[in-house]
Design a protein around this motif. Sequence first.
Motif, PDB file in Angstrom:
ATOM      1  N   SER A  81       5.678  -1.635 -18.752  1.00  0.00           N
ATOM      2  CA  SER A  81       6.102  -2.799 -18.048  1.00  0.00           C
ATOM      3  C   SER A  81       6.864  -2.275 -16.951  1.00  0.00           C
ATOM      4  O   SER A  81       6.829  -2.707 -15.812  1.00  0.00           O
ATOM      5  N   PHE A  82       7.801  -1.192 -17.176  1.00  0.00           N
ATOM      6  CA  PHE A  82       8.633  -0.641 -16.110  1.00  0.00           C
ATOM      7  C   PHE A  82       7.878   0.103 -15.056  1.00  0.00           C
ATOM      8  O   PHE A  82       8.140  -0.067 -13.793  1.00  0.00           O
ATOM      9  N   VAL A  83       6.838   0.811 -15.503  1.00  0.00           N
ATOM     10  CA  VAL A  83       6.069   1.562 -14.542  1.00  0.00           C
ATOM     11  C   VAL A  83       5.389   0.603 -13.416  1.00  0.00           C
ATOM     12  O   VAL A  83       5.374   0.970 -12.186  1.00  0.00           O
ATOM     13  N   CYS A  84       5.218  -0.713 -13.834  1.00  0.00           N
ATOM     14  CA  CYS A  84       4.460  -1.628 -12.857  1.00  0.00           C
ATOM     15  C   CYS A  84       5.522  -2.030 -11.993  1.00  0.00           C
ATOM     16  O   CYS A  84       4.930  -2.732 -10.768  1.00  0.00           O
ATOM     17  N   GLU A  85       6.714  -1.968 -12.253  1.00  0.00           N
ATOM     18  CA  GLU A  85       7.555  -2.510 -11.134  1.00  0.00           C
ATOM     19  C   GLU A  85       7.668  -1.850  -9.812  1.00  0.00           C
ATOM     20  O   GLU A  85       8.482  -2.207  -8.746  1.00  0.00           O
ATOM     21  N   ARG A 119       0.810  -1.270  -0.174  1.00  0.00           N
ATOM     22  CA  ARG A 119      -0.073  -0.037  -0.025  1.00  0.00           C
ATOM     23  C   ARG A 119       0.833   1.119   0.029  1.00  0.00           C
ATOM     24  O   ARG A 119       1.836   1.260   0.309  1.00  0.00           O
ATOM     25  N   ALA A 120       0.331   2.392  -0.610  1.00  0.00           N
ATOM     26  CA  ALA A 120       1.282   3.682  -0.756  1.00  0.00           C
ATOM     27  C   ALA A 120       0.251   4.640  -0.732  1.00  0.00           C
ATOM     28  O   ALA A 120      -0.868   4.693  -1.316  1.00  0.00           O
ATOM     29  N   GLU A 121       0.567   5.474   0.014  1.00  0.00           N
ATOM     30  CA  GLU A 121      -0.284   6.865   0.400  1.00  0.00           C
ATOM     31  C   GLU A 121       0.329   8.162  -0.157  1.00  0.00           C
ATOM     32  O   GLU A 121       1.443   8.350  -0.119  1.00  0.00           O
ATOM     33  N   GLU A 122      -0.747   8.820  -0.766  1.00  0.00           N
ATOM     34  CA  GLU A 122      -0.260  10.176  -1.198  1.00  0.00           C
ATOM     35  C   GLU A 122       0.859  10.276  -2.216  1.00  0.00           C
ATOM     36  O   GLU A 122       1.932  11.377  -2.015  1.00  0.00           O
ATOM     37  N   ILE A 123       0.903   9.336  -3.082  1.00  0.00           N
ATOM     38  CA  ILE A 123       2.118   9.219  -4.055  1.00  0.00           C
ATOM     39  C   ILE A 123       1.698  10.062  -5.155  1.00  0.00           C
ATOM     40  O   ILE A 123       0.622  10.005  -5.656  1.00  0.00           O
ATOM     41  N   LEU A 124       2.744  10.401  -6.092  1.00  0.00           N
ATOM     42  CA  LEU A 124       2.466  11.136  -7.290  1.00  0.00           C
ATOM     43  C   LEU A 124       1.809  10.193  -8.260  1.00  0.00           C
ATOM     44  O   LEU A 124       1.912   9.226  -8.442  1.00  0.00           O
ATOM     45  N   GLY A 125       0.788  10.649  -8.855  1.00  0.00           N
ATOM     46  CA  GLY A 125      -0.175  10.017  -9.727  1.00  0.00           C
ATOM     47  C   GLY A 125      -0.652  10.999 -10.705  1.00  0.00           C
ATOM     48  O   GLY A 125      -0.360  12.170 -10.822  1.00  0.00           O
ATOM     49  N   GLY A 126      -1.804  10.297 -11.504  1.00  0.00           N
ATOM     50  CA  GLY A 126      -2.411  10.964 -12.565  1.00  0.00           C
ATOM     51  C   GLY A 126      -1.678  10.594 -13.910  1.00  0.00           C
ATOM     52  O   GLY A 126      -0.522  10.425 -14.184  1.00  0.00           O
ATOM     53  N   ALA A 127      -2.749  10.646 -15.124  1.00  0.00           N
ATOM     54  CA  ALA A 127      -2.128  10.428 -16.305  1.00  0.00           C
ATOM     55  C   ALA A 127      -0.934  11.000 -16.812  1.00  0.00           C
ATOM     56  O   ALA A 127       0.092  10.734 -17.281  1.00  0.00           O
ATOM     57  N   ALA A 128      -1.187  12.453 -16.599  1.00  0.00           N
ATOM     58  CA  ALA A 128      -0.017  13.104 -17.042  1.00  0.00           C
ATOM     59  C   ALA A 128       1.269  13.148 -16.541  1.00  0.00           C
ATOM     60  O   ALA A 128       2.334  13.306 -16.939  1.00  0.00           O
ATOM     61  N   SER A 129       1.114  12.783 -15.271  1.00  0.00           N
ATOM     62  CA  SER A 129       2.415  12.446 -14.440  1.00  0.00           C
ATOM     63  C   SER A 129       3.365  11.323 -14.937  1.00  0.00           C
ATOM     64  O   SER A 129       4.359  11.457 -15.323  1.00  0.00           O
ATOM     65  N   TYR A 130       2.695  10.160 -15.173  1.00  0.00           N
ATOM     66  CA  TYR A 130       3.111   9.085 -15.926  1.00  0.00           C
ATOM     67  C   TYR A 130       3.606   9.330 -17.283  1.00  0.00           C
ATOM     68  O   TYR A 130       4.461   8.977 -17.687  1.00  0.00           O
ATOM     69  N   PHE A 131       2.789   9.720 -17.958  1.00  0.00           N
ATOM     70  CA  PHE A 131       3.068  10.184 -19.371  1.00  0.00           C
ATOM     71  C   PHE A 131       4.288  10.939 -19.453  1.00  0.00           C
ATOM     72  O   PHE A 131       5.122  10.688 -20.290  1.00  0.00           O
ATOM     73  N   ILE A 165       5.717   6.915  -9.997  1.00  0.00           N
ATOM     74  CA  ILE A 165       6.944   7.027 -11.072  1.00  0.00           C
ATOM     75  C   ILE A 165       8.081   6.673 -10.530  1.00  0.00           C
ATOM     76  O   ILE A 165       9.147   6.735 -11.410  1.00  0.00           O
ATOM     77  N   ARG A 166       8.263   5.960  -9.597  1.00  0.00           N
ATOM     78  CA  ARG A 166       9.630   5.482  -9.022  1.00  0.00           C
ATOM     79  C   ARG A 166      10.693   4.812  -9.680  1.00  0.00           C
ATOM     80  O   ARG A 166      11.615   5.310 -10.139  1.00  0.00           O
ATOM     81  N   ARG A 167      10.144   3.753 -10.496  1.00  0.00           N
ATOM     82  CA  ARG A 167      10.939   3.165 -11.356  1.00  0.00           C
ATOM     83  C   ARG A 167      11.272   4.185 -12.701  1.00  0.00           C
ATOM     84  O   ARG A 167      12.353   3.750 -13.030  1.00  0.00           O
TER      85      ARG A 167
END
Lengths: 318, 318
Positions: free
Chosen positions: A273-277, A20-32, A281-283
Motif C-alpha cells: 500500500s505504501f509503494v502506491c502512494e 507521468r514519470a520518466e526514467e524512474i527507478l523500477g524493476g521488481a528487485a528494486s522494489y523488493f 520507490i519514493r515513498r
Amino acid sequence: MSILVVGSVALDTVETPFDRAEEILGGAASYFSTAASLYNQVNLVAVVGSDFPREHLDFWRSRPVNLVGLQIQEGKTFRWTARYHLDMNARDTLDTQLGVYAGFHPVIPPEYRQSPLLFLANIQPELQMEVLEQVPYPRLTVLDTMELWIMTARPQLTEVIKRVDVLLMSEEEVRQYTSQGSIVAGVRQLLDIGLKFVIVKQGSYGALLFGANGTYFSAPSYPLEEVVDPTGAGDAFAGGFLGYLSTVQPGSDGHYAIEDIKCAVVHGNILGSFVCEDFSIRRLKTLTMDDVAARYQKLVDCSHFDPNWHSVQNVRVQ
Amino acid sequence: MSILVVGSVALDTVETPFDRAEEILGGAASYFSTAASLYNQVNLVAVVGSDFPREHLDFWRSRPVNLVGLQIQEGKTFRWTARYHLDMNARDTLDTQLGVYAGFHPVIPPEYRQSPLLFLANIQPELQMEVLEQVPYPRLTVLDTMELWIMTARPQLTEVIKRVDVLLMSEEEVRQYTSQGSIVAGVRQLLDIGLKFVIVKQGSYGALLFGANGTYFSAPSYPLEEVVDPTGAGDAFAGGFLGYLSTVQPGSDGHYAIEDIKCAVVHGNILGSFVCEDFSIRRLKTLTMDDVAARYQKLVDCSHFDPNWHSVQNVRVQ
C-alpha cells in the motif's frame, strides 16, 4: 537473517490517468530490496547498464542492501514503459527495452548463499532455475511470475514451481495457469504441485493466503485515498512478507507458525500500500517501521469484528 | 422487529459460462425477502403479473414473509435476461420486459408502516421517494440503486440519498455517481450528502463499510469453490445486513452500536455468498441459521490475525 533476491532493476516510464514519470527507478528487485531492507539485510542479484544512475546505488548503500551481486555491465539498463487505466488495477505495457538484461545470468556470490530466505522475482523461469541450482536449500523460497512466462515458458515455470515453497500470483495469473474459472479450484491445483502456500494478489482488494494444510486467510487492503502509481506493489508485498519473516524464528521443525505467516501477509499488504502512494520507490525511501506499525494497527481495527455475534431475539434456527 | 422491502419481483433467464436457467424467480425484493426472513418478518411490497407461479407465493407463505403488499395485476410479470462473463463479477443485460412493473406504484399497507427497518431495493428513484412519503420515519433505511438511475435520474436519486441512512453501491457506481477515481474520495463525497454509512459492494472481494463518524471496516468475502449464479448477491447482502440488525437492539439514542453494524455487514456477506451457490433463491430456501453461524465462524477464522506482531530481532526503527 538476510534475504536473497534475484530479479530486475530497471528504469521505468509510467503514465497514470493523473500523472507521468520518466526514467524512474523500477524493476521488481528494486522494489523488493527497498521494502525488505526496512526489516533486515537484503542480498541483491541483478544487472544494470553503465548508464544506471549512481544515486540509486548510493541510496541502497545507505540501507542494509548488499550490492556485491549487482552486475554493472557496459550498455543500457533495462527500460519499461507502461500506461495505467482509470481503474489502476489494469495497465498496458507500451515498450520494453531489455538492454544488458538480455544477456543476464544470475551469479550468486558465495557470501549470499547462506541467506535462509529467497525471493525469485519475476524473471524468466530458466534464470530462476539457475538461481535454485546455486542455492539449493533456502529455508523458504517465494516465487513471483507473470503472464508472459505462463504463456511462453509454462513447462519451465512448472519446474520452478515444483521447487519453491510460496507462489505469488494475481487472480488472472491463477486462471491462466490453471484454466480454472474458480480461484479456489485453481489454487488447489497449484497446491497439488507441491507448494506450501499460494498467495493470490488482488491489487486494491488485498491478498488471499491458501496453505497446503488447509489454511485460508483473507488479508484486508489498506484503503488509499489516492493511488499515485501501483507499479511495484506486488514486489513490495513480497518485501514486506519476507522482511517480516526474517524477523521471527521458525519452529524447531524449520516451519514458520501459521500466525507468523498471516502477519507476514499483512506486512506485505502494508508495504504494497505504501509503494502506491508515490512513483517508484519514493515513498519506501522515507518509510519507517513506525509508519508500518501504525498501518498494521489500522488494518487490525478495520478487519476484526466480534467473533461471537449476539442477538437479543430468538433467531429462527430451522 | 419487522423489515419492510419495496422492490422488484421478476422472472429471470440467466446464462453463465457454465450453465443456464430460464424463467426462474428473480428480482431484488425476492432475494431480499428470502434472505431477511431467515431472521425476522419481512413485509414485502412489489408487483407481479397474473402469470406469476403460485409456488413462489406458497414458499414465501411458509416463511415469515407478509404478502399483503404484493400487488397481483392482470398481465405479465417483469422479466429480465442476462449473461455473465467468465469473470462473473461482470454481466450484460440482454433483455428487459417490464410487463405490469411498467405501471407500478408502491402502496404501503397500514400494517407495514411500523416496520423500523426499510430496504429500498433497486427501483426508480421516483418510486423510492413515493415509499419514503408513506413511511417517513423508519429507524434505519438502506438504499440500493444501479447505473441506469445514476445516468438517467441523477437529481431524483440524490433527493432519495438525502433521506436515507445507508447507501449500497458497487465500486463502479461510486465512480459513476461521484466522478472520483478514488473510492475513498468518492465515498467521502457521498457521506457529505448526509448518509450515515456507505457500503461498497465488491462482488467476490467482500464489502467495505464507511461511516460518517470515520468508521472503516473491510469485511472479507467467503471464498466459494464454485459460483453458480451471482444474481441477487447484493440483495441477499442487504437481507443479511438488515436481517441481522432486526435481531439486535439499538442504543437509547436509537443508533446501532458500530460493532453490530460490522456484524451486520458480515451477515450480509454470508447471505450474499450463499445465494451464489445456486440459481435464483434455491440455496436460500434450504439455508438455516446454523449454516449462517458456521460460515460466520469461518469468516472470523480467515480474517482475524494477531493484533500484536512480535519480532524476535530488533527491527530497524528509523
